[in-house]
Design an enzyme around this catalytic site. Structure first.
Site, PDB file in Angstrom:
ATOM      1  N   GLN A   1       8.475 -14.056  21.692  1.00 22.69           N
ATOM      2  CA  GLN A   1       7.920 -15.415  21.737  1.00 22.69           C
ATOM      3  C   GLN A   1       8.640 -16.574  20.537  1.00 22.69           C
ATOM      4  O   GLN A   1       8.063 -17.323  20.077  1.00 22.69           O
ATOM      5  CB  GLN A   1       6.500 -15.674  21.741  1.00 22.69           C
TER       6      GLN A   1
ATOM      7  N   ASP B   1       0.744  -1.242   0.098  1.00 18.99           N
ATOM      8  CA  ASP B   1       0.013   0.047  -0.041  1.00 18.99           C
ATOM      9  C   ASP B   1       0.896   1.366  -0.042  1.00 18.99           C
ATOM     10  O   ASP B   1       0.553   2.346   0.901  1.00 18.99           O
ATOM     11  CB  ASP B   1      -1.124  -0.003   1.081  1.00 18.99           C
TER      12      ASP B   1
ATOM     13  N   GLU C   1      -4.745  -0.785  -1.531  1.00 19.08           N
ATOM     14  CA  GLU C   1      -5.803  -0.909  -0.943  1.00 19.08           C
ATOM     15  C   GLU C   1      -6.684   0.003  -1.482  1.00 19.08           C
ATOM     16  O   GLU C   1      -6.725   1.360  -1.634  1.00 19.08           O
ATOM     17  CB  GLU C   1      -5.783  -0.492   0.414  1.00 19.08           C
TER      18      GLU C   1
ATOM     19  N   LYS D   1      -6.836  -4.779  -3.079  1.00 19.79           N
ATOM     20  CA  LYS D   1      -7.646  -5.520  -1.892  1.00 19.79           C
ATOM     21  C   LYS D   1      -8.322  -4.519  -1.351  1.00 19.79           C
ATOM     22  O   LYS D   1      -8.076  -3.411  -1.351  1.00 19.79           O
ATOM     23  CB  LYS D   1      -6.270  -6.014  -1.152  1.00 19.79           C
TER      24      LYS D   1
ATOM     25  N   CYS E   1      -1.958  -2.519   7.714  1.00 19.62           N
ATOM     26  CA  CYS E   1      -2.145  -3.503   6.699  1.00 19.62           C
ATOM     27  C   CYS E   1      -0.784  -4.427   6.534  1.00 19.62           C
ATOM     28  O   CYS E   1      -0.907  -5.584   6.182  1.00 19.62           O
ATOM     29  CB  CYS E   1      -2.255  -2.764   5.273  1.00 19.62           C
TER      30      CYS E   1
ATOM     31  N   LYS F   1      -7.681  -4.720   4.780  1.00 16.93           N
ATOM     32  CA  LYS F   1      -6.243  -4.567   5.556  1.00 16.93           C
ATOM     33  C   LYS F   1      -5.080  -5.796   4.940  1.00 16.93           C
ATOM     34  O   LYS F   1      -4.334  -5.335   4.450  1.00 16.93           O
ATOM     35  CB  LYS F   1      -6.418  -4.292   6.681  1.00 16.93           C
TER      36      LYS F   1
END
Ligand code: TIU
Length: 220
Positions: free
Chosen positions: A203, A25, A73, A130, A163, A133
């Site tokens: 993580q 985008d 977008e 698209k 996005c 997002k």
């Protein structure tokens, strides 16, 4: 094997021909005054620092003949692909479909909806429109990648926590290995960008990896 030094640990690309660059985008609607980003109340000038690093990555991928995907977008002129919740969101005076200085806001084909000239797509590169997002929502991106044997993605563009992060999470759940290029993405909210980088690589890389564009380019 190409190994890109990254956080939380090195990003290994067994076959570089299976690596694609995704530019999310980088449209006038988000980066220039008078578009959707400004209609939502943002200082759009904050995003410009990502242009140079993205241009450098595009040059490297073009030189190597590696796949490049640009996303846009945007919505159909009749807004039939824009859910009411998205149309009403923002609360400002200017909404999706209204006419601004660069044409109708966030409408496909309008001047403001196009990719900024500095990062213009070239022949042979996928330009994927698209309505949401994430780049996998109501598009054929997954089948396009699978058909080409692409397994690894370098993710860039704007905005980091909207996005870009949505697309990265969608890709991760679909089995693609993703590295978010730290200086090739930007947000209207610096603290949200930093939080996104941190949560992606937390993580043990729960969503993926991050690295600077200079590190990526050196490894390629
Ligand atoms: N508002 C905002 O930060 N972003 C978007 O609406 N779209 C994208 O991130 N491309």
């Amino acid at each position: 094997m190409t190994v890109i030094p990254a956080l939380p640990y090195p990003f290994e690309v067994p076959d570089v021909s299976r690596l694609a660059l995704v530019v999310i985008d980088m449209q006038r609607d988000f980066v220039e005054p008078g578009g959707f980003g400004e209609a939502l109340g943002n200082d759009v000038s904050l995003l410009r620092v990502a242009i140079g690093p993205i241009a450098n990555l595009l040059a490297a991928f073009r030189a190597r003949g590696l796949p490049i995907i640009h996303t846009i977008e945007g919505h159909r002129p009749d807004l039939s692909d824009c859910p009411p919740c998205k149309l009403q969101r923002g609360g400002g005076n200017v909404k999706i479909g209204d006419t601004g200085p660069m044409g109708r806001i966030l409408i496909l084909g309008e001047a403001g909806n196009g990719i900024i000239p500095e990062l213009a797509p070239r022949d042979g590169e996928l330009v994927l429109t698209k309505p949401g997002k994430g780049a996998f929502c109501r598009t054929d991106l997954e089948s396009w990648l699978l058909a080409r044997g692409i397994t690894h993605l370098l993710v860039t563009g704007v905005t980091t926590e909207v996005c870009v992060q949505t697309t990265m999470r969608e890709a991760n759940d679909r089995g693609f290995e993703c590295l978010l290029v730290e200086d090739a993405t930007e947000s209207y909210f610096p603290e949200f960008k930093q939080a996104t980088l941190a949560m992606v690589r937390a993580q043990g890389g729960i969503v993926g990896w991050t690295a600077a564009s200079s590190t990526v380019l050196a490894a390629l």
